[in-house]
Design an enzyme around this catalytic site. Structure first.
Site, PDB file in Angstrom:
ATOM      1  N   LYS A 141      24.551  45.002  39.572  1.00 30.35           N
ATOM      2  CA  LYS A 141      24.012  44.776  38.229  1.00 30.35           C
ATOM      3  C   LYS A 141      24.853  43.657  37.601  1.00 30.35           C
ATOM      4  O   LYS A 141      26.023  43.846  37.289  1.00 30.35           O
ATOM      5  CB  LYS A 141      24.088  46.058  37.403  1.00 30.35           C
ATOM      6  CG  LYS A 141      23.895  45.875  35.902  1.00 30.35           C
ATOM      7  CD  LYS A 141      22.547  45.290  35.530  1.00 30.35           C
ATOM      8  CE  LYS A 141      22.425  45.159  34.015  1.00 30.35           C
ATOM      9  NZ  LYS A 141      23.356  44.124  33.466  1.00 30.35           N
TER      10      LYS A 141
ATOM     11  N   GLY B 141      33.503  47.635  31.445  1.00 28.65           N
ATOM     12  CA  GLY B 141      32.886  46.998  30.292  1.00 28.65           C
ATOM     13  C   GLY B 141      33.222  47.719  29.012  1.00 28.65           C
ATOM     14  O   GLY B 141      34.248  48.398  28.902  1.00 28.65           O
TER      15      GLY B 141
ATOM     16  N   GLU C 165      35.887  51.861  33.549  1.00 30.09           N
ATOM     17  CA  GLU C 165      37.046  51.245  32.912  1.00 30.09           C
ATOM     18  C   GLU C 165      36.574  50.756  31.557  1.00 30.09           C
ATOM     19  O   GLU C 165      35.731  49.865  31.470  1.00 30.09           O
ATOM     20  CB  GLU C 165      37.587  50.087  33.745  1.00 30.09           C
ATOM     21  CG  GLU C 165      38.866  49.512  33.166  1.00 30.09           C
ATOM     22  CD  GLU C 165      39.378  48.319  33.952  1.00 30.09           C
ATOM     23  OE1 GLU C 165      39.904  47.390  33.315  1.00 30.09           O
ATOM     24  OE2 GLU C 165      39.238  48.314  35.186  1.00 30.09           O
TER      25      GLU C 165
ATOM     26  N   CYS D  51      42.212  43.255  30.598  1.00 27.80           N
ATOM     27  CA  CYS D  51      42.178  44.689  30.308  1.00 27.80           C
ATOM     28  C   CYS D  51      43.579  45.259  30.149  1.00 27.80           C
ATOM     29  O   CYS D  51      43.745  46.359  29.615  1.00 27.80           O
ATOM     30  CB  CYS D  51      41.406  45.439  31.386  1.00 27.80           C
ATOM     31  SG  CYS D  51      41.683  44.838  33.043  1.00 27.80           S
TER      32      CYS D  51
END
Length: 527
Positions: free
Chosen positions: A178, A235, A257, A294
């Site tokens: 995706k 995301g 995450e 992140c």
């Protein structure tokens, strides 16, 4: 203008779509020309059906083919790295060099090769044999895996080439990619090379498929479909939790995450010993790539004293004078602006907000340093843990060590937690206390360095308690551990030897695979 094709069931074809979208060049705030389809459920349904067939084929094939595919894909990435990085630059604003070409692409290639080696060697399966009871078990593929890639790592975390992709394939699963809507072209080109590797290595045609986008309701239906084995998602917290709710309703494993502010505690001795250097180190880490990691240090905890005040003053000057970088897309810009306002409305003070010479002309936000007291933080910890993803950070000033620990205790789960202490040992008692509290709040505890680097190492944990990830027992980086997310434990009781998987037969299939045989880890054959 022609709409880009999807890859479904081994064929690049026109999508069944209801609408289109395009990516932007974030450095110019201009749309890129290619148009991508928003697929209807018909595309998703066909991809799931093809993936289910591919999984049955992959369950029965030699693991060497998995290794051949992953290594071939790595070769193709290396051969096409310049063009891929230039395209990723257009869609992300991240510099071709050194970020994409010299750092992220080598990491992507390396983790594919590590996954190939693990797939073939087989110790990750944790084959266990109890010869007296006649029971044997190991880990094997779970089924088709959907991988939702993020926007901040267009290569190394891409749904079409990143760590989740590599781990899912190494476990023996087909992958439905995706694409992230911010980088559809990069994902398309990565998928083209992956599909070439599928053909070159003899994997089933539907081992890799690509859908760019789908309506939200179809995304929820997708992750709950019984033909899907597991999901990997990196995301936003909002989108991830909606997918998790849909997957949880049907018991579908989903590895997320979502959010991490990565607390950094700097003890007094470290500030006295090297405060100016730490200020520079923190500024570099926080503002690198406009803070879009992140593991960006989004929260710094200090004792409120003269040394901390000097540290803050140095950081303020650095934030005000440094150029503000390009944000990945307009959504990141909007969310950062909104979340900084939420922090300020909660009572955070603005220490610095500025953009130095050479700042981006694209999607951007001033470098923003906020501060608050531990007392205020503890009165409203939920608001003060709002993740302002980007070139910003919040400093919390504590009156004493007990307040430092109380702030840590109020934190949600994070990917990393860092403690700086002096080299002479005067901070050691404080370190021991802080580490005791911080250790259970983070997946990776770090000493004396900023958290932004994530090494591709077998010992790495890129995970942590919720909301850093959806499950604290798993990592998204670090092979072989990351493979287990996309595997199921299979036990064989009184099954005839000729019917056992090769990893559970008496003869070690490679001669080097580690197996737990009657309570002893060994590479020897079972007599």
């Amino acid at each position: 203008m022609a709409v880009e094709q999807v890859l479904i069931g081994g064929q690049w074809r026109e999508a069944n779509h209801d609408g289109t979208f395009h990516a932007d060049n974030p450095a110019l705030k201009q749309p890129l020309p290619a148009q991508y389809p928003v697929s209807t459920w018909a595309d998703v349904d066909e991809a799931l059906a093809a993936a289910a067939v591919a999984f049955q084929e992959m369950r029965q094939m030699a693991v060497e083919k998995l290794g051949l595919f992953l290594n071939r894909f790595a070769e193709l990435l290396d051969e096409n790295k310049q063009a891929l990085c230039e395209l990723a630059n257009q869609e992300s604003g991240l510099p071709v060099s050194p970020r994409l070409l010299d750092v992220e692409m080598p990491r992507t290639i390396n983790q594919l090769r590590l996954a190939a080696a693990a797939a073939v060697e087989g110790s990750w399966r944790m084959a266990t044999i109890d010869s007296k009871a006649g029971i044997r078990s190991y880990y094997a593929g779970i089924g088709p895996v959907a991988v939702f890639g993020p926007n901040n790592f267009p290569l190394a975390f891409s749904g079409a080439a990143g760590g989740d992709f590599a781990a899912a394939i190494a476990a023996g699963n087909p992958v439905i990619v995706k694409a992230n809507p911010a980088q559809p072209g990069t994902t398309r080109e990565l998928t083209k090379l992956a599909f070439q590797a599928v053909q070159d290595s003899g994997l089933p045609p539907a081992a890799v498929q690509l859908i760019y986008h789908m309506p939200n309701e179809d995304g929820l239906k997708f992750v709950a479909d019984p033909r899907l084995g597991a999901i990997g998602f990196t995301g936003s917290k909002g989108a991830g939790l909606k997918l998790k709710e849909a997957a949880d309703k049907v018991g579908k494993p989903i590895y997320l995450e979502l959010s991490s502010i990565n607390p950094v505690v700097i003890l007094p001795g470290a500030l006295a010993e090297r405060g100016e250097a730490l200020a520079t180190e923190f500024q570099t880490s926080c503002l690198m790539a406009a803070g879009q990691f992140c593991t960006n240090p989004g929260l710094v905890i200090l004792l409120d004293d003269d040394k901390s005040a000097k540290f803050v003053d140095t950081v303020k000057a650095g934030f005000a004078g440094a150029p503000s970088g390009t944000l990945l897309d307009k959504g990141v810009e909007a969310n950062l602006t909104q979340n900084l306002k939420l922090l300020i409305d909660a009572g955070a003070d603005v220490e610095a907000s500025g953009s130095g010479e050479g700042s981006s002309q694209g999607y951007t936000c001033p470098n923003t340093l906020l501060s608050t007291s531990a007392e205020k933080f503890l009165a409203n910890p939920e608001a003060f843990q709002t993740e302002a993803f980007g070139n910003s950070s919040l400093i919390v000033k504590a009156a004493n060590l007990n307040e430092v620990c109380a702030v840590i205790d109020s934190l949600e789960g994070n990917l990393t937690g860092t403690i700086y202490s002096d080299t002479a040992g005067s901070d050691d008692p404080a370190y021991d206390l802080v580490a005791l509290h911080l250790r259970v709040k983070v997946g990776r505890l770090i000493d004396d360095k900023m958290p932004t680097g994530v090494a591709v190492s077998a010992a790495m944990n890129h995970g942590g308690p919720f909301p850093a990830t959806g499950h604290p027992g798993f990592t998204a980086v670090g092979i072989p551990a990351s493979i287990h997310r996309f595997a199921m434990l299979q036990s064989f009781d009184n099954v005839r030897p000729s019917r056992l998987p090769r990893e559970l037969q008496n003869e070690n299939p490679t001669g080097s695979t580690w197996r737990l045989v009657d309570g002893v880890w060994t590479t020897e054959n079972l007599a």
